[in-house]
Enzyme design. Structure first.
Site, mmCIF file in Angstrom:
data_model
loop_
_atom_site.group_PDB
_atom_site.id
_atom_site.type_symbol
_atom_site.label_atom_id
_atom_site.label_comp_id
_atom_site.label_asym_id
_atom_site.label_seq_id
_atom_site.Cartn_x
_atom_site.Cartn_y
_atom_site.Cartn_z
ATOM 1 N N PRO A 58 0.822 -1.214 0.000
ATOM 2 C CG PRO A 58 -0.878 -1.585 1.544
ATOM 3 C CD PRO A 58 0.431 -2.143 1.070
ATOM 4 C CB CYS A 59 1.404 3.746 -2.514
ATOM 5 S SG CYS A 59 -0.182 4.190 -3.268
ATOM 6 C CD GLN A 60 -3.442 3.566 0.290
ATOM 7 O OE1 GLN A 60 -2.473 2.840 0.510
ATOM 8 N NE2 GLN A 60 -4.541 3.111 -0.285
#
Length: 304
Positions: free
Chosen positions: A31-33
């Site tokens: 996940p890049c958030q």
């Protein structure tokens, strides 16, 4: 499919157990958030406090156990700049990967714009390619950029709330005030810049916002990056380019339809999504997706 948090040992072990010993290819997209410009994290302290930014270590652990021949790690551009505590030091991702896996794997890393690889959308992503020493993974060649007009220009025009006979080509409903200001907004422009028909608050006061909001796309360029808030006129660069009408207004005062979003993400028009799938779920998934044509261009350069 195994659903769960791989930072939990039991879940991670399930993943290992479900994976064949002889593994050709692994794609890892943590996940890049936690690193995204659009995410909530901004400071180094916030980055360290977000456990999602440490998922790369589970990827490394998996690679050491299963030793896939080819590995593709994908993330936001900031991924290459992220530094994490490692063995008493603070190192970036590439440094950590070289220390942990450099004895077995060749490694290439770069930031790509998917618009250079046949996708009619500007979207920058980091790719790290690892492949066993002695194997070959060539570089994909850039191609001419596709435009919004080339990909969705033949679809029927729709106004807010209208439907067509084409599956997934239907327009969201929008507020009358948003529709009105967009009707007077030319292709590629923002209603924020309008002299008369600009976004207003309930008391009639002009809305103050960035010029990337309430903005129409250009026809003859790739689409801007599609975000998970592609359902809102007031979010960034979401509005259909529109066509000038005889009365001086512009058509399609709306965000893109699900079908238009699919096509601009290189997803097939006949993608077999269940009819019962909520529209907003489709929009969110497309806003988070990596265009498959881009990945195909990268993976096609593997030589066995």
């Amino acid at each position: 499919m195994i659903c769960g948090n791989i930072q939990k040992d039991a879940v991670f072990q399930n993943v290992i157990n479900a994976t064949p010993n002889n593994l050709d290819f692994l794609i890892a997209s943590p996940p890049c958030q936690g690193m995204s410009v659009a995410g909530k994290n901004r400071t180094i302290e916030q980055m360290y406090s977000d456990n999602r930014n440490f998922l790369i270590f589970r990827v490394i652990e998996f690679v050491k156990i299963r030793k896939p021949r080819f590995i593709l790690i994908e993330n936001v551009p900031a991924f290459l700049k992220l530094k994490l505590p490692f063995n008493g030091d603070v190192l970036n991702i590439i440094e950590i990967l070289r220390l942990e896996l450099g004895g077995y794997y060749e490694m290439d890393s770069a930031v790509y714009d998917v618009a250079d690889y046949g996708v009619a959308q500007r979207r920058t992503r980091t790719l790290i390619k690892l492949y066993r020493k002695g194997m070959i993974w060539g570089s994909a060649e850039k191609v001419a950029r596709k435009t919004v007009r080339e990909v969705i220009g033949d679809l029927p025009s729709l106004e807010a709330g209208e439907k067509s006979d084409i599956k997934w080509h239907f327009a969201r409903k929008h507020s009358k005030s948003h529709i009105e200001c967009m009707r007077y907004t030319p292709t590629g422009q923002s209603a924020i810049e309008n002299i008369v028909h600009y976004p207003k608050k309930e008391n009639g006061e002009r809305v103050r916002a960035y010029k990337t909001t309430f903005r129409r796309m250009y026809w003859d360029e790739p689409a801007p990056t599609i975000t998970i808030r592609n359902d809102a006129i007031s979010s960034q660069l979401n509005v259909h380019p529109g066509r000038l009408k005889k009365d001086g207004t512009y058509s399609d005062a709306r965000v893109l339809t699900p079908l238009e979003l699919m096509l601009l993400s290189s997803l097939p028009a006949d993608w077999n999504i269940p009819d019962s799938t909520p529209e907003l779920l489709i929009r969110k998934c497309i806003g988070e997706c990596i265009p498959p044509l881009f990945i195909k261009q990268i993976v096609d350069k593997i030589q066995r």
